[in-house]
Design a protein around this motif. Structure first.
Motif, mmCIF file in Angstrom:
data_model
loop_
_atom_site.group_PDB
_atom_site.id
_atom_site.type_symbol
_atom_site.label_atom_id
_atom_site.label_comp_id
_atom_site.label_asym_id
_atom_site.label_seq_id
_atom_site.Cartn_x
_atom_site.Cartn_y
_atom_site.Cartn_z
ATOM 1 N N GLY A 1 0.800 -1.216 0.000
ATOM 2 C CA GLY A 1 0.000 0.000 0.000
ATOM 3 C C GLY A 1 0.832 1.266 0.000
ATOM 4 O O GLY A 1 1.828 1.373 0.716
ATOM 5 N N ALA B 1 -4.140 6.115 -0.153
ATOM 6 C CA ALA B 1 -5.077 5.206 0.504
ATOM 7 C C ALA B 1 -6.199 5.910 1.255
ATOM 8 O O ALA B 1 -7.052 5.245 1.838
ATOM 9 C CB ALA B 1 -4.323 4.292 1.473
ATOM 10 N N GLY C 1 -9.262 5.719 3.570
ATOM 11 C CA GLY C 1 -8.960 4.464 4.241
ATOM 12 C C GLY C 1 -10.190 3.635 4.550
ATOM 13 O O GLY C 1 -11.318 4.010 4.255
ATOM 14 N N ARG C 2 -9.913 2.479 5.187
ATOM 15 C CA ARG C 2 -11.000 1.560 5.563
ATOM 16 C C ARG C 2 -10.666 0.942 6.907
ATOM 17 O O ARG C 2 -9.560 0.433 7.112
ATOM 18 C CB ARG C 2 -11.145 0.447 4.539
ATOM 19 N N GLY D 1 -9.874 -2.721 6.375
ATOM 20 C CA GLY D 1 -9.008 -2.970 5.236
ATOM 21 C C GLY D 1 -7.637 -3.493 5.608
ATOM 22 O O GLY D 1 -7.420 -4.047 6.690
ATOM 23 N N THR E 1 -2.300 -0.644 5.685
ATOM 24 C CA THR E 1 -2.185 0.710 5.143
ATOM 25 C C THR E 1 -3.533 1.426 5.161
ATOM 26 O O THR E 1 -3.625 2.603 5.543
ATOM 27 C CB THR E 1 -1.632 0.670 3.707
ATOM 28 N N GLU E 2 -4.589 0.739 4.771
ATOM 29 C CA GLU E 2 -5.920 1.353 4.767
ATOM 30 C C GLU E 2 -6.399 1.678 6.171
ATOM 31 O O GLU E 2 -7.084 2.685 6.381
ATOM 32 C CB GLU E 2 -6.906 0.424 4.065
ATOM 33 N N ARG E 3 -6.030 0.847 7.148
ATOM 34 C CA ARG E 3 -6.438 1.121 8.529
ATOM 35 C C ARG E 3 -5.692 2.318 9.105
ATOM 36 O O ARG E 3 -6.253 3.091 9.881
ATOM 37 C CB ARG E 3 -6.243 -0.122 9.394
ATOM 38 N N ASP F 1 -7.450 5.261 7.629
ATOM 39 C CA ASP F 1 -8.754 5.426 8.270
ATOM 40 C C ASP F 1 -8.611 6.083 9.640
ATOM 41 O O ASP F 1 -9.382 6.980 9.985
ATOM 42 C CB ASP F 1 -9.426 4.059 8.409
ATOM 43 N N GLY G 1 -7.243 10.045 -3.146
ATOM 44 C CA GLY G 1 -6.592 9.218 -2.140
ATOM 45 C C GLY G 1 -5.509 9.892 -1.331
ATOM 46 O O GLY G 1 -4.896 9.254 -0.472
#
Length: 347
Positions: free
Chosen positions: A115, A120, A123-124, A127, A130-132, A135, A200
């Protein structure tokens, strides 16, 4: 003020060991659970420092968004070691190694999931690592902040003149606050930046929340120089002084020579012709160095064929007038690589 203290609707999967509303100095971590063969109940540990004294403005400083850019991690590690609670009016949140897995690997992207943290956002919560991280910053740290400074350089593949940058914003008041913070950073150059793809970005997430957001490019080549670190060190204190969070005496004590009256070269990127993209692979010969003024039609680079002799190099020409503020750094270049960046000099 543009703070929002409401709890996130969906709990984030990142757990801080610090209390953002407690006075004093705290050195802790953002814990991102990450189960692996080597550590079944393990976590990615992102160092964080919070320095708070009473109510007041909140500044969030980040480095290591990309793991091969070092001015931010160095300058912010110094800041975390130097600032004490009596020095501040408000809160300073310092995350020198924002994408810790990438920093540890010395890579632009995370070795855990590939990631790119700065692509990103928002985020999620459910996820990848990287996404966390994205987020948590989007929903927990950015809402706390009034002012956000994210320190970048060119990493291993790019090199830049040292500039602080902001974007063109629809909100006039937000734009004015961002411009004032960029000028306070005091880099040799200040740029109204045009990103090739804003989707992003950390920048975009912060700006969408009404924050004052300043970023930088302070060199490159996958290393940091004494000069580029000094610019970052002076810049973070300049922004803190301008925001009223620390006073000039604290900055001077910590070795930051603000030089607020030093002239800064103002730059802008008004159109997509500011970017020159490579359509061939080969050996890169830059025809101008950073800081050079070029005219539309000037040859900015030659690409030499490395598979045979007797062939003329491919010429790349500027599509507009401007100052050369960024370039591809390695000697080899490929199709799709950014060759160079041009910007207008504001008189």
């Amino acid at each position: 003020m543009h703070r929002n203290h409401d709890a996130p609707a969906q709990p984030p999967r990142v757990y801080p060991t610090v209390d953002f509303h407690r006075d004093g100095v705290q050195h802790g971590f953002l814990k991102v659970p990450h189960s692996t063969d080597a550590s079944a109940w393990g976590a990615v540990m992102i160092p964080i420092t919070v320095i708070r004294r009473g109510d007041g403005p909140v500044a969030l400083f980040t480095g290591g968004n990309h793991g091969d850019e070092y001015e931010g991690p160095i300058a912010l590690s110094r800041l975390a070691n130097a600032l004490k609670a009596p020095d501040v009016n408000g809160t300073v949140i310092i995350v020198p190694f924002m994408n810790a897995p990438a920093v540890l690997a010395g890579k632009r992207t995370s070795p855990l999931d590939g990631g790119n943290l700065n692509r990103a956002f928002p985020g999620r919560a459910d996820g990848t690592v990287t996404e966390r991280i994205a987020d948590y910053f989007s929903r927990c740290l950015l809402p706390l902040a009034d002012l956000v400074v994210d320190i970048h350089s060119g990493g291993r593949t790019l090199d830049f003149l040292p500039f602080a940058a902001i974007h063109e914003l629809a909100d006039v008041a937000q734009q004015a606050r961002a411009d004032a913070a960029m000028q306070a950073f005091g880099a040799p150059y200040s740029l109204r930046m045009r990103d090739p793809d804003p989707h992003g970005l950390y920048d975009t997430a912060a700006e969408a929340q009404g924050k004052v957001f300043v970023t930088t490019e302070l060199g490159g080549g996958g290393t940091a120089s004494a000069k580029s670190v000094a610019i970052a060190h002076r810049g973070v204190y300049g922004v803190l002084v301008q925001a009223g969070i620390v006073d000039v005496d604290v900055a001077r004590r910590d070795g930051a020579v603000l030089a607020l009256d030093k002239p800064v070269v103002q730059l802008s990127m008004p159109d997509d012709d500011c970017y020159v993209t490579c359509e061939h692979g080969g050996l890169l010969e830059m025809r101008h160095d950073l800081g050079a003024m070029v005219r539309r039609g000037d040859v900015v680079a030659h690409i030499h064929d490395v598979t045979r002799t007797g062939t003329a190099p491919v010429e790349y020409r500027a599509a507009r007038d401007g100052m050369l503020i960024g370039r591809h750094f390695p000697g080899r270049v490929g199709m799709g690589d950014m060759l160079c960046v041009l910007a207008d000099v504001q008189v």
